[in-house]
Design a protein around this motif. Structure first.
Motif, short mmCIF file in Angstrom:
data_model
loop_
_atom_site.label_atom_id
_atom_site.label_comp_id
_atom_site.label_asym_id
_atom_site.label_seq_id
_atom_site.Cartn_x
_atom_site.Cartn_y
_atom_site.Cartn_z
N VAL A 214 0.81 -1.21 0.00
CA VAL A 214 -0.16 -0.04 0.09
C VAL A 214 0.79 1.28 0.02
CG1 VAL A 214 -1.83 1.29 1.39
CG2 VAL A 214 -1.99 -1.11 1.14
N VAL A 215 1.92 1.17 1.07
CA VAL A 215 2.63 2.27 1.09
C VAL A 215 3.38 2.55 -0.12
CG1 VAL A 215 4.81 3.31 2.25
CG2 VAL A 215 2.98 2.40 3.45
N THR A 216 3.88 1.66 -1.05
CA THR A 216 4.68 1.86 -1.98
C THR A 216 3.68 2.30 -3.28
OG1 THR A 216 5.90 -0.21 -1.66
CG2 THR A 216 5.87 0.47 -3.91
N PHE A 217 2.79 1.83 -3.27
CA PHE A 217 1.69 2.31 -4.18
C PHE A 217 1.16 4.00 -4.19
CE2 PHE A 217 -2.73 2.61 -6.23
CZ PHE A 217 -2.41 2.40 -7.62
N LEU A 218 0.83 4.09 -2.61
CA LEU A 218 0.69 5.57 -2.62
C LEU A 218 1.85 6.66 -2.89
CD1 LEU A 218 -1.24 5.09 1.00
CD2 LEU A 218 -2.14 5.68 -1.50
N SER A 219 3.10 5.95 -2.53
CA SER A 219 4.29 6.73 -2.94
C SER A 219 4.42 6.94 -4.38
CB SER A 219 5.73 6.14 -2.39
OG SER A 219 5.47 5.67 -0.99
N LEU A 220 4.24 5.91 -5.12
CA LEU A 220 4.30 6.12 -6.59
C LEU A 220 3.14 7.11 -7.13
CD1 LEU A 220 4.86 2.53 -7.70
CD2 LEU A 220 6.39 4.23 -7.98
N LEU A 221 1.99 7.02 -6.56
CA LEU A 221 0.99 8.02 -6.85
C LEU A 221 1.48 9.59 -6.46
CD1 LEU A 221 -2.29 6.47 -5.61
CD2 LEU A 221 -1.59 6.71 -8.01
N GLU A 222 2.04 9.58 -5.50
CA GLU A 222 2.52 10.90 -4.86
C GLU A 222 3.73 11.55 -5.84
OE1 GLU A 222 1.04 12.76 -2.82
OE2 GLU A 222 2.46 14.22 -2.69
N LEU A 223 4.78 10.49 -6.31
CA LEU A 223 5.83 10.99 -7.04
C LEU A 223 5.28 11.37 -8.36
CD1 LEU A 223 8.33 8.18 -5.91
CD2 LEU A 223 8.67 10.44 -5.94
N MET A 224 4.38 10.52 -8.91
CA MET A 224 3.97 10.84 -10.33
C MET A 224 3.20 12.31 -10.14
SD MET A 224 1.86 7.31 -11.26
CE MET A 224 1.02 7.73 -12.70
N LYS A 225 2.43 12.57 -9.19
CA LYS A 225 1.74 14.05 -9.13
C LYS A 225 2.80 14.96 -8.92
CE LYS A 225 -0.70 15.15 -5.16
NZ LYS A 225 -1.39 14.75 -4.07
N ARG A 226 3.90 14.67 -8.47
CA ARG A 226 5.09 15.49 -8.31
C ARG A 226 5.76 15.93 -9.53
NH1 ARG A 226 7.24 15.39 -2.34
NH2 ARG A 226 5.50 15.17 -1.13
N LEU A 227 5.44 14.93 -10.31
CA LEU A 227 6.23 14.77 -11.63
C LEU A 227 7.69 14.35 -11.30
CD1 LEU A 227 4.85 17.91 -13.44
CD2 LEU A 227 4.01 15.66 -13.58
N ASP A 228 7.81 13.76 -10.44
CA ASP A 228 9.17 13.13 -10.10
C ASP A 228 9.60 11.88 -10.84
OD1 ASP A 228 9.91 15.09 -8.29
OD2 ASP A 228 9.40 13.97 -6.56
N ILE A 229 8.43 11.16 -11.29
CA ILE A 229 8.50 10.09 -12.05
C ILE A 229 7.41 10.07 -12.88
CG2 ILE A 229 9.52 8.44 -10.21
CD1 ILE A 229 6.76 7.19 -10.00
#
Lengths: 249, 203, 203
Positions: A214-229
């Motif tokens: 869950v945490v990994t998935f949420l981190s990915l979402l957040e990173l995408m939102k910040r355009l880091d990935i």
């Protein structure tokens, strides 16, 4: 004063009666029967949510109250009255039986409360699971040819349910307190850097329990939102690739 | 080293005691004790030394595969094995009783289901119960591997004084709330999203 | 008391550690330690005192329902709850508690006696208590209908932290105190009103 009280708040007619005696500050050894009876019946009316089955139990007591009340209204024969000041202090006060019942019930009601406290005192002591030494043997719980009973089975089953609680949840909570989305975001970025700026989406989910995922998935979402990935999928059902930074799609 | 807080030592011991076989890692202990890693290590070492120094202590502390665990001292191994020897053929152990309870109430049931419910392997108790004639094979499940289905025997009924299996008192699993992984997952998800909505840092 | 052998104490601790939640009876310990019952009791008491006296100890010893077992000290309860994810306390309703109290004090007792005492039917609570393993059938009354006699189980003693059924606190005689517990009554009252406010099913 009228009020509605849900029936379930009382454990039965005796409980309701005790409640009224308390509220009206009645001396239990000299109950004013007409007042108590009318209050009791008023209460029954106020209780809307009665199941028929329970209602009958409340009505039985109502009948008893009315019976006692009427007995007390009957003129007392001269000969029955002993030399006492109080008119009602006869050999058999019609209230005696009811009072005895109330006192007896109250005794166990209080015992129930003290049991509850005992259970609370007990619940602050935790125990451990027995060591699993099944490769070597087990400790016997019965002596020789003792006849067993099914209640031992129920006990064993309940104990097992209790143990299950002790067994599984431990790691989950500790892991949770160790993980946070922001930490995981850093982890992912570091990992991406290390392996050349891109990796398959699935590879980020290879280990860990539910919490990690869950945490990994949420981190990915957040990173995408910040355009880091950037996450790119090569066609429908194709592999998803995670890129560090912004990637042209 | 000597000024490790007594209460912290007690807390550490109680944590390790509850954790049992799984043990706890230095990282987990550090979180639980609210100490930094170094101080946690010092505290753990203090506890270990206490155990080793105290001759009246039957347990000690070991590090296995990254987890600290309480274990019995090696010198008592023989005594413990003596304790495990079954004194009599007809006696029954707590583990066997648990397995028997599961089979009695859930029959026909496979070994895997029993293991799942108990959270530990049940081969030993099952073998014992078969040998004692209290349970028996009641066919096979028509699925891969065709696992054995277990049920209770007439001897079981006799030994437990039951006329028939229907005479078992009903069992409600009152405290066994459905709290599977899927539920856990959704709960976590929701928690996490709520935290994120509140503005970012989930810590 | 002071000359309890250190090795015996260690051995005792290791046995109790292995037994965990199952605990060990005085009889079992006596066999395992090769001591007579009296000396076993002395040794057990020595171990208990050691735990209680040592401030750096997180565990102690308790006798519940005839079995000695190691448990964590009360002062660490909050810390342990923090560690456990889902420490759902097994809940018990007020009705079940009342029935349980009656059975505990009056055992062996029939359902009819319980019903009479409470003024309501107690089938539901009795069934729940049997299923929870807190009460059991203790034979039948030799009268018409041969009604079941109920009594409490060892699990009851364990869950309620009692050494034996004799250790139940004496029933409070109502005569001794002024009738009417205003506080209790107010609580009840408030509960009832809160339930109304919620307007829902109180179950």
């Amino acid at each position: 004063m009228t009020y509605k009280v849900k029936l379930e708040a009382f454990e039965g007619p005796l409980d309701l009666l005790l409640h009224l005696i308390n509220r009206l500050e009645i001396d239990i050894y000299d109950i004013p029967m007409s007042e108590l009876t009318s209050q009791y019946i008023e209460h029954l009316h106020a209780m809307r949510v009665l199941e028929l089955d329970e209602l009958s139990e409340y009505l039985v007591l109502a009948a008893t109250l009315i019976e006692i009340k009427s007995k007390m209204l009957l003129p007392v024969h001269e000969g029955d009255v002993l030399d006492h000041h109080n008119d009602y202090e006869m050999e058999d006060d019609p209230r005696d039986e009811l009072v005895a019942r109330l006192i007896e019930y109250k005794k166990y009601k209080e015992a129930a409360n003290s049991l509850k406290e005992s259970a609370e005192d007990r619940s602050v002591h935790f125990t451990k699971l027995p060591e699993d030494l099944s490769d070597y043997g087990e400790i016997a719980v019965t002596e020789s040819d003792e006849k067993m009973n099914v209640f031992d089975l129920i006990g064993a089953f309940q104990k097992m349910l209790e143990r299950k609680k002790l067994r599984s949840p431990l790691s989950a909570s500790i892991l949770r307190s160790e993980l946070s989305v922001s930490e995981k975001m850093d982890d992912i970025m570091t990992k991406l850097e290390k392996i050349g700026g891109k990796c398959p989406f699935e590879s980020l989910f290879e280990d860990g329990d539910v919490n990690d995922l869950v945490v990994t998935f949420l981190s990915l979402l957040e990173l995408m939102k910040r355009l880091d990935i950037t996450v790119i999928q090569e066609g429908n059902f194709g592999q998803m690739i995670v890129f560090a930074g912004q990637e042209d799609i | 080293m000597e000024n490790v807080n007594e209460r912290i030592l007690g807390m550490l011991e109680s944590f390790l005691f509850i954790a049992g076989d799984d043990g706890l890692t230095l990282g987990q202990l550090s979180v639980l004790l609210s100490l930094d890693a170094e101080m946690t290590a010092v505290t753990v070492e203090r506890l270990r030394l206490n155990y080793e120094e105290r001759l009246d202590s039957g347990i000690t502390l070991r590090l296995y595969g990254g987890s600290y665990r309480l274990v019995t001292k090696a010198e008592y191994a023989d005594d413990i094995l003596r304790m495990l020897e079954n004194p009599s053929k007809s006696s029954i152990t707590q583990a066997s009783l648990e397995v028997l309870a599961i089979i009695a109430y859930k029959q026909p049931v496979t070994r895997v289901e029993i293991d799942d419910l108990r959270g530990v392997k049940s081969d030993g108790p099952i073998q014992t119960l078969v040998a004692k004639g209290l349970i028996m094979e009641k066919g096979r499940l028509e699925s891969s591997g065709r696992p054995i289905l277990y049920g209770t025997t007439d001897l079981f009924l006799d030994r437990f004084g039951l006329e028939s299996i229907e005479m078992l008192p009903p069992l409600i699993e009152v405290d066994d709330e459905p709290f599977g992984d899927a539920d856990l997952f959704m709960t976590k998800f929701q928690e996490a999203f709520e935290l994120m909505d509140e503005g970012g840092n989930n810590d």
